[in-house]
Motif scaffolding. Structure first.
Motif, PDB file in Angstrom:
ATOM      1  N   GLN A  41      77.220  31.095  39.046  1.00  0.00           N
ATOM      2  CA  GLN A  41      78.155  31.915  38.531  1.00  0.00           C
ATOM      3  C   GLN A  41      77.540  32.733  37.130  1.00  0.00           C
ATOM      4  O   GLN A  41      76.511  31.846  36.268  1.00  0.00           O
ATOM      5  CB  GLN A  41      79.104  30.267  37.863  1.00  0.00           C
ATOM      6  N   LEU A  42      78.217  32.802  36.854  1.00  0.00           N
ATOM      7  CA  LEU A  42      78.058  33.904  35.346  1.00  0.00           C
ATOM      8  C   LEU A  42      78.645  33.418  33.660  1.00  0.00           C
ATOM      9  O   LEU A  42      80.117  33.294  34.137  1.00  0.00           O
ATOM     10  CB  LEU A  42      77.933  35.193  35.377  1.00  0.00           C
ATOM     11  N   ASP A  43      78.673  32.257  33.152  1.00  0.00           N
ATOM     12  CA  ASP A  43      79.144  31.304  32.051  1.00  0.00           C
ATOM     13  C   ASP A  43      78.428  31.347  31.399  1.00  0.00           C
ATOM     14  O   ASP A  43      77.904  32.413  31.087  1.00  0.00           O
ATOM     15  CB  ASP A  43      79.364  29.950  32.545  1.00  0.00           C
ATOM     16  N   LYS A  54      72.275  34.326  39.770  1.00  0.00           N
ATOM     17  CA  LYS A  54      73.185  33.068  38.525  1.00  0.00           C
ATOM     18  C   LYS A  54      74.084  33.037  40.154  1.00  0.00           C
ATOM     19  O   LYS A  54      74.814  33.579  40.401  1.00  0.00           O
ATOM     20  CB  LYS A  54      73.707  33.714  37.652  1.00  0.00           C
ATOM     21  N   GLU A 105      74.829  31.015  31.176  1.00  0.00           N
ATOM     22  CA  GLU A 105      73.545  31.778  31.319  1.00  0.00           C
ATOM     23  C   GLU A 105      73.741  32.919  30.808  1.00  0.00           C
ATOM     24  O   GLU A 105      73.662  33.566  31.139  1.00  0.00           O
ATOM     25  CB  GLU A 105      75.059  31.864  32.976  1.00  0.00           C
ATOM     26  N   ALA A 128      70.776  41.552  36.891  1.00  0.00           N
ATOM     27  CA  ALA A 128      71.559  40.267  36.797  1.00  0.00           C
ATOM     28  C   ALA A 128      72.698  40.436  38.111  1.00  0.00           C
ATOM     29  O   ALA A 128      73.697  40.931  38.017  1.00  0.00           O
ATOM     30  CB  ALA A 128      71.899  39.429  35.892  1.00  0.00           C
ATOM     31  N   ALA A 180      65.688  34.913  40.946  1.00  0.00           N
ATOM     32  CA  ALA A 180      65.975  33.308  39.519  1.00  0.00           C
ATOM     33  C   ALA A 180      65.380  32.337  39.392  1.00  0.00           C
ATOM     34  O   ALA A 180      64.378  31.525  37.987  1.00  0.00           O
ATOM     35  CB  ALA A 180      67.028  33.123  39.686  1.00  0.00           C
ATOM     36  N   SER A 234      71.799  32.457  27.828  1.00  0.00           N
ATOM     37  CA  SER A 234      70.343  32.808  28.560  1.00  0.00           C
ATOM     38  C   SER A 234      69.622  34.322  28.873  1.00  0.00           C
ATOM     39  O   SER A 234      68.215  34.305  28.268  1.00  0.00           O
ATOM     40  CB  SER A 234      69.599  31.739  29.571  1.00  0.00           C
TER      41      SER A 234
END
Length: 503
Positions: free
Chosen positions: A59-61, A57, A64, A27, A165, A67
């Motif tokens: 952003q990696l929140d 991604k 995410e 990722a 993605a 997921s």
């Protein structure tokens, strides 16, 4: 020994963990540094014979990360992000959803994990000394040391293919930027592109841990380090456009003046055209380059350009030896801009394909996206110049709404610094609509402001959290997401924080 001795133990530990995996989910972030990070890691995994898949991604929140946890992968390699999101990642690690391996250079959260490469953990500056791609390169070198290099394992084919993605698979790629080096040192070229794309050469050259990577790239024959004029577009822009569009150093009568740039060039004893077409800087001999550079310096002195600006006209350049002269891929700066033009328009798969060696369909598509990217940047900068910025005591800002894409508004903000009406001695903050509920915030500073104590990662992070958002990044460039409608409170908090930092 690896290129960054301080990270060697971490690189070895992470490499051994990956080699023990049955398969890996890779990722990565979507900017130039994120794309090159993914390409370095993908090449490393492919050469080690490890099946893998790539996802990108914005952003990696928490959503995410959830997921990612919902996939069937037991091992997840995060590149160019992950350190700042370790609190959320750790929850899934503790729940047994996956085991993370992180190669990043952003400020880590107050949580750690066993397999974690980050220059900040060893006292190195992640904003100026090592990029995300550099951290991934250290991992790739560690992988080779552990027996996972191209000399030890056959290249993975369809078993280890990469997907974007969007889920669309990439065609198998024959090789990368150069013939695989037995110690993965050929991947240094991509690491340098990532560092340059992450503005780590903003002072004219790569420094710190990056120097070790450059040295290995030169040794492997994939990089050439030199000294040349430090204007963007030396490989591809016609000479008049090179000078007209130069934003690095503004020279009266040449910069932003098409006719003036042509008159300047025509006054020199230098060949300018071939078969009716303008030559590029790359087409000139070293003698003719010296003639133009000297004349530019003389013009700058006569027109009163500050000495420190004149000094920056010449700097260190990084060229990729395996790429043809006169293409975007030859120069690290132009290569990184090409990559930015893919991922920021939801085509990270195209950028990854170019990094992995696709010189046909992916490169053609990337060039189309680049033309669109340049047009959007130009229109965005024109918008800022027409409407101006709002000046607070310590910060200046503009709100683009939905008129500038949230994925490029930070680039526009950086381009605007120092133009008419925009104070180069103040950080700039830009807002752009993300969706109905959220607004994207991008902040940009300068090297001199950072030297005075500016840290936009802290400013945007704390200001965003004060309005129930979040953010982070680097001292010179950072981003945040805030609830729509909280702009005024955010700016007030940011202005106070900058005042504290700059005294």
């Amino acid at each position: 020994m690896g290129p960054v001795p301080a990270l060697e133990d971490r690189a070895t530990a992470c490499a051994k963990r990956l080699l023990a995996a049955d398969s890996v989910l890779l990722a990565s972030h979507i900017d130039a540094d994120g794309l090159t990070s993914a390409a370095v890691a993908a090449s490393m995994l492919e050469r080690a014979g490890l099946p893998f898949e790539v996802v990108f991604k914005k952003q990696l929140d928490a959503a995410e990360i959830a997921s990612i946890a919902a996939t069937e992968y037991e091992t997840v390699l995060f590149t160019d992000f992950g350190s700042g999101q370790l609190d959320d990642i750790a929850k899934h690690e503790q729940a047994g959803d996956f085991e993370p391996v992180i190669a990043d250079h952003h400020q880590p959260a107050d949580v750690d994990t066993e397999y974690h490469i980050n220059p900040l953990l060893e006292g190195l500056n992640g904003a100026s000394e090592l990029s995300g791609a550099g951290a991934a390169y250290c991992l790739a070198r560690g992988m080779a040391e552990c027996g996972g290099g191209p000399a030890d394992q056959p290249t993975a084919a369809t078993d280890g293919g990469a997907s974007a993605a969007t889920g669309s698979p990439l065609a198998p790629v024959e090789g990368t930027l150069a013939d695989p080096h037995p110690e993965n040192k050929d991947l240094a070229a991509l690491a340098v592109v990532g560092a340059v794309g992450d503005m780590q050469a903003s002072g004219g050259e790569l420094i710190g841990a990056n120097e070790g990577i450059v040295a290995e790239g030169v040794e492997a024959g994939v990089l050439e380090e030199g000294t040349d004029i430090s204007l963007y577009g030396k490989q591809t822009r016609p000479l008049p456009k090179l000078l007209e569009y130069a934003s690095e150093v503004r020279i009266p009568g040449v910069s932003n003046d098409q006719a003036g740039a042509i008159r300047f060039l025509e006054g020199l004893d230098v060949p300018l055209k071939k078969d009716g077409d303008w030559l590029t800087w790359a087409d000139l001999s070293s003698e003719h380059r010296q003639t133009v550079a000297s004349a530019l310096v003389q013009r700058a002195v006569k027109r009163g350009v500050p000495a420190h600006k004149i000094d920056s006209l010449v700097g260190t350049t990084y060229e990729l030896c395996a790429e043809p002269t006169g293409t975007e891929l030859r120069d690290a700066s132009e290569f990184s801009t090409l990559l930015n033009a893919t991922a920021r328009y939801e085509r990270a798969d195209v950028g990854l394909g170019v990094c992995l060696g696709d010189r046909e369909s992916a490169l053609e598509r990337a060039r189309t996206l680049l033309a669109n990217h340049r047009r959007n940047l130009s229109e965005g900068l024109q918008l800022v110049q027409q409407e101006g910025v709002t000046h607070e005591e310590n910060v200046q800002w503009f709100d683009a709404g939905d008129r500038i894409r949230e994925t490029i508004v930070g680039i526009v903000a950086g381009m605007a610094l120092g133009t008419d009406g925009v104070d180069p001695n103040k950080p700039i903050v830009a807002f752009a609509a993300k969706n109905e509920e959220e607004t994207k915030v991008s902040g940009r500073g300068t090297g001199s402001l950072v030297a005075q104590g500016l840290d936009l990662s802290v400013v945007l992070g704390e200001a965003a959290r004060s309005v129930d958002g979040d953010g982070g990044g680097h001292d010179i460039a950072a981003g945040a997401t805030v609830p729509t409608g909280r702009k005024a409170t955010f700016i007030e908090a940011a202005d106070d924080l900058i005042a504290e930092q700059l005294g």
